[in-house]
Design an enzyme around this catalytic site. Structure first.
Site, PDB file in Angstrom:
ATOM      1  N   ARG A  28     100.182  29.897  52.546  1.00 28.68           N
ATOM      2  CA  ARG A  28      99.382  29.764  53.766  1.00 28.68           C
ATOM      3  C   ARG A  28      99.104  31.112  54.415  1.00 28.68           C
ATOM      4  NH1 ARG A  28     102.580  24.661  56.443  1.00 28.68           N
ATOM      5  NH2 ARG A  28     101.993  23.094  54.894  1.00 28.68           N
ATOM      6  N   ARG A  32      96.352  29.885  60.258  1.00 30.99           N
ATOM      7  CA  ARG A  32      96.208  29.872  61.714  1.00 30.99           C
ATOM      8  C   ARG A  32      96.978  30.963  62.448  1.00 30.99           C
ATOM      9  NH1 ARG A  32      97.845  23.929  63.122  1.00 30.99           N
ATOM     10  NH2 ARG A  32      99.141  24.258  61.273  1.00 30.99           N
ATOM     11  N   ARG A  41      87.271  29.898  61.177  1.00 32.25           N
ATOM     12  CA  ARG A  41      87.414  28.435  61.176  1.00 32.25           C
ATOM     13  C   ARG A  41      86.490  27.810  62.209  1.00 32.25           C
ATOM     14  NH1 ARG A  41      87.457  23.935  62.376  1.00 32.25           N
ATOM     15  NH2 ARG A  41      89.091  22.351  62.301  1.00 32.25           N
ATOM     16  N   ASP A  78      92.306  23.140  49.900  1.00 34.74           N
ATOM     17  CA  ASP A  78      93.336  22.184  50.303  1.00 34.74           C
ATOM     18  C   ASP A  78      93.637  21.275  49.122  1.00 34.74           C
ATOM     19  OD1 ASP A  78      94.728  21.125  52.976  1.00 34.74           O
ATOM     20  OD2 ASP A  78      94.229  19.393  51.730  1.00 34.74           O
ATOM     21  N   TYR A 153      99.729  10.911  50.090  1.00 34.31           N
ATOM     22  CA  TYR A 153      98.733  10.892  51.166  1.00 34.31           C
ATOM     23  C   TYR A 153      97.687   9.798  50.923  1.00 34.31           C
ATOM     24  CZ  TYR A 153     100.617  15.312  52.892  1.00 34.31           C
ATOM     25  OH  TYR A 153     101.447  16.266  53.408  1.00 34.31           O
TER      26      TYR A 153
END
Length: 346
Positions: A28, A32, A41, A78, A153
């Site tokens: 990652r 962020r 983003r 992703d 998921y």
């Protein structure tokens, strides 16, 4: 253009070479915690739009390389783009993460993956752009989610603390669940092959939820599908370099490399370094600093870095975190970590 891959330290270590100080990248790392990422983003509109925009996905992949000079760049995307191209209504909501309508037994039975990997052409374009724009010495990593983790998921429709919905589904509908894992393995192999075709030096398979399974299920739901991916990828790319990251696998890490065929093991931060030394005897390991040490900074960060270098630095090691960097990690602490590692060889 001729490219000398021998200058790429991460790739060399993945093939078994010992380099000190070890090369470094972070899971990652394009995310962020970076102000430039947050700006890009916002420009993209939505998270999925960012994943499917080759220009912007290339930009955010390059941002941490420019700022910290990491030895590897990992494709910005992703793991859930795979269910998305399979027709699931994937969306990302702030504070809730990925959401989709739970897949049903009948939908799994009718699932057809034919030609679906080709729909990820935007991702492949990003890989091609990255290889053109990255410094020659920077290893380019592609990736996919492992079938078990992606399936969790799809079945729950969202992340859960212990992925109980997927575990229960697997117990109640085992044949259907195995079909889902097989389909996900096959499309994931196609996905990785195309990333390698477009210039990725190596790929990583993320199994973020392997730690919730018992031993028998770990064998059937984690190891066998990943082994299937590795086999299929190597039918096209015999020398493909593959990292497996079965987070939370504990003692089950011991046979994972041999049974799946991956070159290197990504280790989460709970893996004892004495055990990591044992795993390192069979090949490269990657990890495994607790991401919260980067948040803490100071002495806690220095001590965490130093003990990993002391215990694992004499063998093939790629320094990384034991999971992804958290959004609250201060930029100066990332710089502290990078400097600590690189100065170790001075």
């Amino acid at each position: 253009m001729w490219v000398n891959r021998m200058t790429r330290k991460v790739l060399n270590v993945l093939k078994g070479e010992t380099v000190f100080p070890p090369p470094i990248w972070m899971m990652r790392q394009a995310g962020r915690y970076l102000p430039e990422y947050r700006q890009t983003r916002q420009q993209a509109g939505s998270f999925l739009d960012l994943c499917y925009n080759p220009e912007l996905a290339t930009e955010v992949t390059l941002q941490p390389i420019r700022r910290y000079g990491f030895d590897a760049a990992i494709l910005f995307s992703d793991i859930l783009v795979i269910p998305h191209v399979l027709g699931r209504d994937l969306r990302f909501e702030e504070g809730r993460g990925p959401l989709m309508t739970p897949v049903t037994v009948d939908e799994i039975k009718d699932l057809d993956i034919t030609g679906k990997a080709a729909k990820l052409s935007a991702v492949y374009e990003t890989v091609s752009r990255l290889r053109e724009q990255l410094p020659n010495e920077t290893t380019l990593l592609g990736f996919c989610g492992a079938p078990w983790t992606v399936a969790t998921y799809m079945i729950a429709g969202h992340g859960t603390p212990d992925q109980a919905p997927a575990r229960l589904f697997a117990y109640q509908h085992r044949d259907v669940f195995v079909k889902l894992l097989t389909d996900l393995a096959d499309i994931s192999a196609e996905y990785l092959i195309e990333q390698l075709n477009c210039g990725a030096d190596a790929v990583q398979i993320f199994d973020s939820w392997s730690g919730v399974l018992d031993e028998d299920c770990f064998e059937d739901f984690c190891i066998k599908p990943v082994a299937r991916i590795v086999k299929k990828v190597r039918e096209t790319h015999p020398d493909a370099v593959i990292i497996g990251f079965p987070k939370g696998a504990g003692m089950l890490y011991r046979d994972y490399r041999a049974k799946t065929g991956v070159n290197a093991l990504g280790l989460d931060w709970s893996v004892p370094l004495t055990f990591a030394q044992e795993l390192q005897q069979q090949g490269a390991v990657q990890g495994n600093l607790d991401p919260l040490r980067v948040v803490a900074g100071g002495k806690a960060l220095d001590e965490g870095v130093d003990v990993i270098l002391e215990k694992l630095g004499q063998g093939p090691l790629i320094f990384n975190l034991g999971h992804g960097i958290t959004p609250q990690a201060p930029l100066e602490n990332v710089a502290q970590m990078v400097n600590r590692i690189r100065q170790a060889g001075a």
